[in-house]
Design an enzyme around this catalytic site. Structure first.
Site, PDB file in Angstrom:
ATOM      1  CG  ASP A 158      -1.634  -1.336   1.376  1.00  0.00           C
ATOM      2  OD1 ASP A 158      -2.380  -1.703   0.459  1.00  0.00           O
ATOM      3  OD2 ASP A 158      -1.422  -2.029   2.391  1.00  0.00           O
ATOM      4  CG  HIS A 186      -3.290  -5.135   3.637  1.00  0.00           C
ATOM      5  ND1 HIS A 186      -2.838  -4.374   2.593  1.00  0.00           N
ATOM      6  CD2 HIS A 186      -3.682  -6.305   3.099  1.00  0.00           C
ATOM      7  CE1 HIS A 186      -2.943  -5.058   1.471  1.00  0.00           C
ATOM      8  NE2 HIS A 186      -3.454  -6.243   1.749  1.00  0.00           N
TER       9      HIS A 186
HETATM   10  P1  NDP Z   1      -1.276 -15.738  -3.346  1.00  0.00           P
HETATM   11  O1  NDP Z   1       0.109 -16.237  -3.285  1.00  0.00           O
HETATM   12  O2  NDP Z   1      -1.693 -14.906  -4.496  1.00  0.00           O
HETATM   13  O3  NDP Z   1      -1.630 -14.924  -2.007  1.00  0.00           O
HETATM   14  C1  NDP Z   1      -1.315 -15.426  -0.730  1.00  0.00           C
HETATM   15  C2  NDP Z   1      -1.890 -14.531   0.316  1.00  0.00           C
HETATM   16  O4  NDP Z   1      -1.332 -13.228   0.208  1.00  0.00           O
HETATM   17  C3  NDP Z   1      -3.404 -14.348   0.262  1.00  0.00           C
HETATM   18  O5  NDP Z   1      -3.883 -14.380   1.595  1.00  0.00           O
HETATM   19  C4  NDP Z   1      -3.569 -12.978  -0.305  1.00  0.00           C
HETATM   20  O6  NDP Z   1      -4.703 -12.331   0.195  1.00  0.00           O
HETATM   21  C5  NDP Z   1      -2.366 -12.286   0.272  1.00  0.00           C
HETATM   22  N1  NDP Z   1      -2.005 -11.040  -0.367  1.00  0.00           N
HETATM   23  C6  NDP Z   1      -1.531  -9.952   0.264  1.00  0.00           C
HETATM   24  N2  NDP Z   1      -1.318  -8.961  -0.566  1.00  0.00           N
HETATM   25  C7  NDP Z   1      -1.659  -9.391  -1.790  1.00  0.00           C
HETATM   26  C8  NDP Z   1      -1.672  -8.796  -3.063  1.00  0.00           C
HETATM   27  N3  NDP Z   1      -1.311  -7.551  -3.261  1.00  0.00           N
HETATM   28  N4  NDP Z   1      -2.039  -9.545  -4.115  1.00  0.00           N
HETATM   29  C9  NDP Z   1      -2.420 -10.782  -3.946  1.00  0.00           C
HETATM   30  N5  NDP Z   1      -2.455 -11.398  -2.747  1.00  0.00           N
HETATM   31  C10 NDP Z   1      -2.085 -10.713  -1.674  1.00  0.00           C
HETATM   32  O7  NDP Z   1      -2.314 -16.913  -3.176  1.00  0.00           O
HETATM   33  P2  NDP Z   1      -2.346 -18.358  -3.842  1.00  0.00           P
HETATM   34  O8  NDP Z   1      -3.721 -18.847  -3.591  1.00  0.00           O
HETATM   35  O9  NDP Z   1      -1.742 -18.376  -5.183  1.00  0.00           O
HETATM   36  O10 NDP Z   1      -1.334 -19.167  -2.943  1.00  0.00           O
HETATM   37  C11 NDP Z   1      -1.551 -19.393  -1.598  1.00  0.00           C
HETATM   38  C12 NDP Z   1      -0.785 -20.644  -1.254  1.00  0.00           C
HETATM   39  O11 NDP Z   1      -0.856 -20.763   0.151  1.00  0.00           O
HETATM   40  C13 NDP Z   1      -1.388 -21.906  -1.853  1.00  0.00           C
HETATM   41  O12 NDP Z   1      -0.347 -22.605  -2.524  1.00  0.00           O
HETATM   42  C14 NDP Z   1      -1.887 -22.681  -0.646  1.00  0.00           C
HETATM   43  O13 NDP Z   1      -1.687 -24.076  -0.791  1.00  0.00           O
HETATM   44  C15 NDP Z   1      -1.004 -22.134   0.420  1.00  0.00           C
HETATM   45  N6  NDP Z   1      -1.450 -22.231   1.784  1.00  0.00           N
HETATM   46  C16 NDP Z   1      -0.499 -22.645   2.649  1.00  0.00           C
HETATM   47  C17 NDP Z   1      -0.749 -22.770   3.952  1.00  0.00           C
HETATM   48  C18 NDP Z   1       0.352 -23.259   4.825  1.00  0.00           C
HETATM   49  O14 NDP Z   1       1.499 -23.102   4.484  1.00  0.00           O
HETATM   50  N7  NDP Z   1       0.049 -23.815   5.966  1.00  0.00           N
HETATM   51  C19 NDP Z   1      -2.079 -22.473   4.503  1.00  0.00           C
HETATM   52  C20 NDP Z   1      -3.007 -21.991   3.519  1.00  0.00           C
HETATM   53  C21 NDP Z   1      -2.688 -21.875   2.202  1.00  0.00           C
HETATM   54  P3  NDP Z   1      -6.116 -12.279  -0.575  1.00  0.00           P
HETATM   55  O15 NDP Z   1      -6.680 -13.669  -0.480  1.00  0.00           O
HETATM   56  O16 NDP Z   1      -6.889 -11.279   0.219  1.00  0.00           O
HETATM   57  O17 NDP Z   1      -5.816 -11.863  -1.977  1.00  0.00           O
END
Ligand code: NDP
Length: 327
Positions: A158, A186
């Site tokens: 941001d 945020h």
């Molecule tokens: P991303 O990598 O795109 O995003 C991950 C997180 O970052 C989301 O919560 C997202 O929020 C947040 N975020 C913060 N700023 C931004 C931004 N500017 N743009 C986009 N996202 C932002 O998500 P994916 O779904 O591609 O990947 C998430 C991964 O996390 C998956 O591979 C999943 O398996 C994994 N995961 C792992 C966990 C663990 O390690 N225990 C638990 C849960 C999930 P928002 O949703 O609000 O966009």
């Protein structure tokens, strides 16, 4: 040579991870100091993560000292100096805000506990996964042996967006813009503050001289930039989120620029009327892994109202996770 910095990344197979890992491995955070990557994913995403590791191998990064992947937080977080908590549960169809807080609560309570028992003594924890401020609050409350000051949530994206918008408006290069602040959560209620920012050393609000633009264009453009990028690109702003995650960690570990400050969401000590204990974004200076809230800024009435609205939302989120028994 120096010992590698051990960096954990959660959600490493996700979109942000796909940009973040290559930047970390190429030295964007640590320069010449090598990094060891410790990558956490949920079980179903481990195969994808193996593919990403193949690509990391194929880059032959000279500063990449090792990679470990897994789905057990206690194994992956063992001895880490920095944990970047990116993985979070996205809001699915029909999911209420409470459901989202609960799903993420389970993740961040477990990760807080794991960090508490196995991370290095000097660990710093940066939360990118949303709702980032409240996820950071949950993690820190579940890690009683780690000082609360070691946790922060990302508002640097941001902050960078606000700098970029102000640069475009004034025609100044981004390097001329200093003292930008994001206050609060945020989320859509965040307050990007031009009244304390400067353009070439002059007050930014005065340089702009247009309260209508500030209120009705600048603030909403910064707050809704993520949605605008999804609309344009068809997927989320993952590369800029990864870049901001690195900017935030680098300044935290290596120090913010003299005569300037950065925005970080950190645990409030009550400064600027932000209720104590909330993880809220402030102007901070950083040095050697510590941050200090910039004190003594005059807050005008317009800014006061915006800060209060965003911190009220944070207080609501804290109440919700308290009721869920997560903290
Ligand atoms: P991303 O990598 O795109 O995003 C991950 C997180 O970052 C989301 O919560 C997202 O929020 C947040 N975020 C913060 N700023 C931004 C931004 N500017 N743009 C986009 N996202 C932002 O998500 P994916 O779904 O591609 O990947 C998430 C991964 O996390 C998956 O591979 C999943 O398996 C994994 N995961 C792992 C966990 C663990 O390690 N225990 C638990 C849960 C999930 P928002 O949703 O609000 O966009």
């Amino acid at each position: 040579t120096e010992k590698p910095l051990k960096v954990a990344v959660t959600g490493a197979a996700g979109q942000i991870g796909y940009s973040l890992l290559f930047r970390l491995a190429s030295g964007a955070l640590t320069g010449d100091r090598p990094v060891e990557l410790r990558l956490l994913e949920i079980e179903p995403a481990l195969k994808t993560l193996e593919g990403v590791v193949m690509e990391l191998d194929d880059c032959a990064f000279p500063g990449l000292a090792g990679i470990e992947i897994g789905s057990e937080a206690e194994t992956i977080f063992d001895g880490v100096n920095l944990a970047l908590l990116v993985g979070a549960r996205p809001r699915g169809p029909g999911m209420e805000r409470g459901d989202l807080l609960e799903a993420n609560g389970a993740i961040f309570t477990a990760q807080g506990k794991a960090l508490n028992s196995v991370a290095a003594d000097d660990v710093r924890i940066g939360v990118t996964g949303n709702p980032a401020n409240t996820n950071a609050l949950i993690a820190l409350k579940n890690a009683p042996d780690i000082p609360a000051e070691r946790f922060s949530a990302l508002t640097r994206l941001d902050h960078n967006r606000a700098i970029s918008q102000l640069a475009a408006k004034t025609g100044a290069p981004v390097t001329d813009i200093t003292k930008m602040t994001i206050w609060g959560n945020h989320s859509a209620t965040q307050y990007p503050d031009l009244f304390r920012a400067e353009v070439g050393g002059r007050n930014a609000a005065e340089v702009v001289g247009d309260q209508e633009w500030l209120e009705n264009t600048f603030i909403p453009t910064v707050a809704k930039r993520g949605a605008a990028i999804i609309e344009a690109r068809g997927s989320s702003s993952a590369a800029s989120a990864a870049s901001a995650t690195i900017d935030a960690a680098r300044d935290w570990l290596y120090g913010s620029a003299a005569g300037d400050w950065v925005s970080m969401a950190v645990v409030s000590d009550g400064s600027y009327g932000v209720p104590e204990g909330l993880v809220s974004s402030f102007p901070v200076t950083t040095r050697d892994g510590d941050w200090t809230i910039v004190e003594g800024l005059e807050i005008d009435d317009f800014s006061r109202g915006r800060i209060d609205a965003s911190t009220a939302e944070l207080a609501d989120e804290r109440d919700a996770v308290t009721q869920l028994g997560l903290i």
